[in-house]
Design a protein around this motif. Structure first.
Motif, PDB file in Angstrom:
ATOM      1  N   LEU A 172      51.008  39.946  40.277  1.00 33.65           N
ATOM      2  CA  LEU A 172      50.021  40.792  40.934  1.00 33.65           C
ATOM      3  C   LEU A 172      50.654  41.792  41.888  1.00 33.65           C
ATOM      4  O   LEU A 172      50.305  42.976  41.908  1.00 33.65           O
ATOM      5  CB  LEU A 172      49.022  39.930  41.711  1.00 33.65           C
ATOM      6  CG  LEU A 172      48.040  39.085  40.891  1.00 33.65           C
ATOM      7  CD1 LEU A 172      47.307  38.119  41.817  1.00 33.65           C
ATOM      8  CD2 LEU A 172      47.055  39.972  40.154  1.00 33.65           C
ATOM      9  N   ASN A 198      51.288  44.270  38.630  1.00 31.37           N
ATOM     10  CA  ASN A 198      50.105  45.067  38.362  1.00 31.37           C
ATOM     11  C   ASN A 198      48.903  44.356  38.987  1.00 31.37           C
ATOM     12  O   ASN A 198      48.468  43.316  38.486  1.00 31.37           O
ATOM     13  CB  ASN A 198      49.919  45.223  36.846  1.00 31.37           C
ATOM     14  CG  ASN A 198      48.726  46.074  36.478  1.00 31.37           C
ATOM     15  OD1 ASN A 198      47.933  46.466  37.331  1.00 31.37           O
ATOM     16  ND2 ASN A 198      48.592  46.354  35.204  1.00 31.37           N
ATOM     17  N   PRO A 199      48.349  44.876  40.087  1.00 25.70           N
ATOM     18  CA  PRO A 199      47.239  44.189  40.762  1.00 25.70           C
ATOM     19  C   PRO A 199      45.950  44.181  39.958  1.00 25.70           C
ATOM     20  O   PRO A 199      45.004  43.465  40.314  1.00 25.70           O
ATOM     21  CB  PRO A 199      47.076  44.990  42.059  1.00 25.70           C
ATOM     22  CG  PRO A 199      47.651  46.333  41.754  1.00 25.70           C
ATOM     23  CD  PRO A 199      48.772  46.095  40.797  1.00 25.70           C
ATOM     24  N   ASP A 200      45.881  44.940  38.868  1.00 26.53           N
ATOM     25  CA  ASP A 200      44.666  44.989  38.046  1.00 26.53           C
ATOM     26  C   ASP A 200      44.714  44.038  36.857  1.00 26.53           C
ATOM     27  O   ASP A 200      43.867  44.121  35.962  1.00 26.53           O
ATOM     28  CB  ASP A 200      44.439  46.425  37.546  1.00 26.53           C
ATOM     29  CG  ASP A 200      44.204  47.400  38.688  1.00 26.53           C
ATOM     30  OD1 ASP A 200      43.557  47.013  39.678  1.00 26.53           O
ATOM     31  OD2 ASP A 200      44.696  48.546  38.593  1.00 26.53           O
ATOM     32  N   ASP A 212      44.135  41.007  34.458  1.00 23.65           N
ATOM     33  CA  ASP A 212      43.120  39.984  34.233  1.00 23.65           C
ATOM     34  C   ASP A 212      43.812  38.647  33.973  1.00 23.65           C
ATOM     35  O   ASP A 212      44.982  38.602  33.579  1.00 23.65           O
ATOM     36  CB  ASP A 212      42.261  40.348  33.016  1.00 23.65           C
ATOM     37  CG  ASP A 212      41.437  41.601  33.249  1.00 23.65           C
ATOM     38  OD1 ASP A 212      40.952  41.777  34.381  1.00 23.65           O
ATOM     39  OD2 ASP A 212      41.298  42.412  32.303  1.00 23.65           O
ATOM     40  N   THR A 258      41.058  36.435  44.677  1.00 22.44           N
ATOM     41  CA  THR A 258      41.382  37.737  44.081  1.00 22.44           C
ATOM     42  C   THR A 258      40.204  38.332  43.319  1.00 22.44           C
ATOM     43  O   THR A 258      40.315  39.426  42.770  1.00 22.44           O
ATOM     44  CB  THR A 258      42.575  37.593  43.120  1.00 22.44           C
ATOM     45  OG1 THR A 258      42.263  36.587  42.142  1.00 22.44           O
ATOM     46  CG2 THR A 258      43.830  37.187  43.873  1.00 22.44           C
ATOM     47  N   THR A 267      51.472  44.209  31.671  1.00 26.94           N
ATOM     48  CA  THR A 267      50.116  44.492  31.232  1.00 26.94           C
ATOM     49  C   THR A 267      49.571  43.237  30.575  1.00 26.94           C
ATOM     50  O   THR A 267      50.290  42.260  30.357  1.00 26.94           O
ATOM     51  CB  THR A 267      50.077  45.680  30.253  1.00 26.94           C
ATOM     52  OG1 THR A 267      48.736  46.011  29.952  1.00 26.94           O
ATOM     53  CG2 THR A 267      50.826  45.346  28.969  1.00 26.94           C
TER      54      THR A 267
END
Length: 958
Positions: free
Chosen positions: A641, A694-696, A698, A604, A780
């Protein structure tokens, strides 16, 4: 359906029995060479094979005897009883229904049992079986990020090791809070048959189980076969006084406004009067004439009041039924003195069920379902059952209709969960000069597949068609007009056949991995040998969730959700070294430094290095000091993700609503600014909340610290007072940064009303009437979670005497700090001594066990203590059940459970053991929880459903 289950079980048993034939073939060709016994083993918490494991890391070990003493039949229930465990899902959560879809896309693993350590969440605990990572659950409502311990039969367990320390540098992602390593039975000789029966003193919750074990060892091979069956019956909420109403001590005040007769809130277009009415009892075809005079009506309706609310608790479960089958085979063979191999095969099936009240049908803009078919409905005046004589239109005069069709029966969610595991490997020795290196290579494939079948839900598209123009309904095959206006029994079987489907959801998680490890001595320094371990690991994870097609197209009346599918792989390298800094002297003093690190490369795009450093100082023979620092990593899961937007019905209290006794909101000015009219009363406590991945995201990162000591006073050893005494104390601290989660929905709503801050209010929308009709609660990287505390343990083994042999173990966990801060600095409500969102963090949890053995007799007495908790009264401040109404605070008093067990071993065959036990001997009820969404209990902190649990166990060895 039953035939299919037996067929699959038969396949698994036949496969295991086929494995059973292998030892015979191998033993027939065994050489008479003696097996070389290694004095070095690998223990949980270090990859270095060592013969001196004492005190390296804080590990709590549960032997087979410890496990049997509990009288429990689930690994999850046993680990959740440890003092360092936090709140996690178990079979006491009646959890499909309205419990909802977590924002992480994992769904709700109804019927599963998970483990949480240090109150950091089950996703931050790594579960190993024989040191190898286990597959995550597939919950049938998402792609799970936690392990279901009910996929591992208790009968195959030799011991359980719980590492209460961060270990990402040793084991990779997910080991932020610790590691649970389940060691299977291997060197077992003979056969064993055992059965256990148990039941609560109320006559319900009957459980039964049967286990079979067979092991055989030869000069160069050994084999173990285990077969297991466990069956647990349900306990209904209505059968315990505390859980027989939606919120204890409040009667029907928190009952549902969706009733079997129906609640109708609308504006009469002929008079302009707004009505909030429900049919009188027995009015199966109620007549409406529009009259109203101070709620003294002349038609078949009366004004809706608290007395009309529906008690949905009568249908809920306190303990969900679960039936589990398991077959496990393990074969090991030594090819020569330096090389051996193994193969393992496991199949486990769980069939479970949970139940909710008949599904409500909410229609109109105040329904808050988020489904436009329900929120924007138009009920035609031409519907033959419509008594009002005019259209009920969401855009003009309809506010809310709540009808609960009891004719369709309760919602029942049946889960079928299959787990497969196949693993194999080689291990051996290499001589490099004068040194011996230990090596092993391993491959494993595991799969967890779940199917959930839901009976008792409705098709909102068909409902809307059946309530609309009868001509449009007649044009569709099977459609018949629907009567939601009459009392119970007015929805006919033909109507049900049109609106009530069978909903089927599926999900799957797969894990494939390869590992190679090397361990031994690098060289000798001034203080002794420098030992090391190094290796590589590659694993691939794949998961998917497929809701019913009816759900995907938005026609499901219940919780909407969309499919999820994703995969990723990770390659890792690790190294660990134990460096002696001071050699052992005459007093036994020795100092060692441990260094470890792991580099992880995810497909990823995430690449991370996680180090760990530790010191172990054996001051004298009887005193060991240790300290460690570790950085941790948890990569986002597939659900986090790739999880698609889903919605669930969350029971919440709107701070802008009048209280149950007419109390005004605490902040009327802010409520007015949000568009809430004065005098607003929340009609529906269940608010639809939208969640999603949420694919962004961390990865989460953590820092873990541990400082402790083990003292075994020599003046007590082998004395008149003790055979052995061990005192262990550990200070721990964990800090998690960028924690992946969504802010608690109730907290978000409360903060929105209190602050009007867009951080909280964005995503929360309201209808013109004031009710919430949209709630977005997405994932988030939140701010920081910090927690610290102490583990204090005392083990005292008494010398054997005239009255037998006694041993006592006292374990304690004290939580000093727990702080969760959101991304914008907002404090979350969790903390030591606080109960919130169905989970509590007790400041002190303690367990004490006293064992006794005398000849063929044995007995045990256990005490489990949970300190006091405090919670919000959650709208119940106006009722006596709230202990401190002035501060809107309720106290959950300290709770102590006593468990006893008595056993006798008969001299029959190789031994026949009969044991009798009682858990919760003094019939301690769990404290009332007003903020909990399930039956007024915290189902993961306390014994549910309350009452004594009696069990008897028989074990025959031969």
């Amino acid at each position: 359906m039953k035939t299919l289950r037996i067929s699959r079980l038969g396949m698994a048993v036949r496969g295991a029995l086929l494995l059973a034939c292998l030892p015979g073939l191998a033993l027939a060709q065994q050489a008479s060479d003696d097996v070389k016994t290694l004095d070095r083993v690998e223990v949980t918490g270090t990859r270095i094979k060592t013969s001196e494991a004492e005190g390296l890391v804080p590990v709590q070990r549960l032997s087979r005897e410890d496990i049997d003493r509990t009288g429990l039949t689930s690994i999850g229930d046993i680990i959740q009883a440890l003092t360092g465990s936090g709140s996690a899902l178990n079979t006491k959560f009646n959890s499909s229904g309205n419990f909802g879809f977590p924002a992480d896309g994992s769904g709700v693993g109804a019927g599963s049992a998970q483990v949480d350590l240090r109150h950091l969440g089950s996703k931050r605990v790594l579960v190993l079986v024989d040191g190898v990572r286990w597959v995550n659950e597939s919950s049938a409502s998402g792609v799970g990020a936690s392990t279901d311990l009910n996929t591992i039969p208790l009968a195959i367990v030799e011991r359980i090791e719980v590492l209460e320390d961060g270990a990402s540098s040793l084991y990779g992602s997910d080991a932020i809070a610790g590691v649970v390593n389940i060691i299977t039975r291997r060197d077992y000789e003979g056969m064993q048959l055992r059965t256990q029966l148990g039941q609560y003193d109320e006559g319900d919750g009957f459980s039964k189980g049967l286990d079979f074990a067979w092991g055989r060892s030869g000069a160069r091979s050994n084999f173990f076969l285990g077969l297991s069956w466990t069956d647990q019956d349900e306990v209904f909420s209505r059968d315990r006084a505390q859980s027989s109403f939606p919120k204890p001590g409040t009667g029907l005040a928190f009952g549902s406004s969706a009733t079997p007769t129906g609640r109708f809130i609308f504006e009469d277009p002929n008079t302009g009067v707004v009505h909030d009415i429900t049919p009188n009892d027995g009015a199966s075809s109620p007549v409406y004439d529009g009259s109203i005079l101070d709620c003294n009506r002349t038609d078949d309706y009366h004004c809706f009041s608290t007395a009309d609310r529906f008690n949905f608790s009568q249908y809920n479960l306190l303990l969900t039924p679960s039936e589990r089958y398991g077959a496990f085979g393990q074969f090991r063979f030594e090819f020569n003195e330096r090389t051996s191999g193994y193969v393992k095969l496991l199949y486990n099936r769980r069939e479970s069920m949970n139940q909710a009240a008949p599904e409500p049908i909410f229609l109109g803009p105040e329904a808050g379902t988020g489904n436009p078919l329900a929120d924007n409905i138009v009920i035609s005046a031409l519907n033959p059952y419509n008594p009002f004589g005019f259209d009920l239109d969401s855009s003009t005069n309809l506010i809310l209709i709540g009808r609960r069709p009891v004719e369709g029966g309760p919602r029942q969610f049946f889960q079928d969960v299959d787990t497969w595991y196949l693993g194999g490997g080689l291990e051996g020795l290499w001589d490099v000069g004068s040194r011996t290196l230990f090596w092993d290579v391993n491959v494993a494939f595991s799969n967890n597949k779940a199917r959930q079948t839901n009976y008792g839900s409705y098709n909102i598209f068909n409902i809307a068609l059946a309530l609309g123009d009868p001509a449009a309904c007649a044009a569709v095959a099977g459609c018949v007009p629907l009567n939601i206006f009459g009392g119970p029994g007015t929805i006919t079987p033909e109507m049900l056949a049109w609106i009530q489907p069978v909903v089927r959801d599926r999900s799957e998680n797969e894990l494939a991995l390869f590992t190679a490890n090397l361990s031994g001595t690098l060289f000798d320094n001034w203080a002794g040998p420098v030992d090391f371990a190094a290796g590589l690991e590659h694993r691939r994870l794949e998961g998917w969730y497929e809701p019913d097609p009816l759900t995907v197209i938005g026609h499901y009346n219940g919780v909407p959700s969309l499919p999820t599918r994703g995969e990723y792989d990770v390659s890792e390298l690790y190294f660990e070294a134990n460096v002696p800094l001071m050699a052992e002297n005459d007093q036994g003093s020795r100092l060692d430094l441990t260094l470890a690190g792991r580099y992880s490369d995810y497909s990823t795009g995430v690449s991370e290095f996680t180090p760990k450093v530790g010191l172990r100082w054996q001051v004298v023979d009887e005193l060991v000091l240790r300290a460690s620092y570790a950085e941790g990593l948890r990569a986002a899961s597939i659900g986090e993700l790739y999880g698609s937007a889903s919605r669930f019905d969350r029971e919440m209290v709107d701070p802008c609503s009048l209280g149950p006794n007419g109390e005004p909101p605490a902040n009327p000015a802010n409520c007015a600014a949000l568009g809430v009219p004065a005098g607003y009363t929340q009609p529906n406590p269940q608010i639809s909340v939208t969640t999603g991945g949420n694919p962004d995201l961390d990865p989460e990162k953590s820092d873990s610290y541990a400082l402790g000591m083990i003292w075994s006073p020599s003046f007590l050893a082998d004395s008149a007072a003790a055979e052995r005494v061990d005192f262990e104390i550990t200070y721990y601290r964990h800090e998690v940064e960028g924690a992946i989660q969504a802010i608690d929905a109730q907290v978000q709503l409360d903060l929105c009303v209190a602050t009007l801050d867009p951080i909280y209010c964005n995503g929360i929308t309201r209808a013109p009437t004031g009710g919430i009709n949209g709630f977005n609660n997405r994932l988030t990287n939140l701010g920081v979670i910090k927690t610290d505390g102490w583990d204090i343990d005392l083990i005292w083994v008494f010398p054997e005497g005239r009255w037998g042999k006694f041993a006592a173990a006292w374990r304690n966990t004290l939580v000093g700090e727990y702080e969760a801060v959101g991304a914008a600095g907002q404090p979350q409500p969790q903390g030591p001594g606080i109960e919130v969102a169905d989970s509590g963090i007790p400041e002190w949890t303690s367990s004490f066990t006293l064992d006794w053995k005398l000849g063929a007799w044995n007995a045990a007495w256990g005490i489990r203590h949970i300190s006091e908790l405090r919670e919000s009264c959650s709208g119940a401040a106006g009722f006596p059940v709230c202990s401190d109404p002035a501060n809107n605070t309720n106290r959950l008093p300290a709770t102590t459970y006593h468990d006893v067990q008595l056993g006798y071993r008969f001299d029959w065959m190789d031994g026949f053991q009969l044991s009798f036990g009682v858990n919760n001997l003094f019939d301690e009820d769990p404290p009332i929880c007003l903020s909990c969404s399930l039956n007024g209990y915290d189902a993961s902190t306390y014994d549910i459903p309350g009452g004594r649990f009696y069990y008897v166990r028989a074990q025959l060895d031969f």
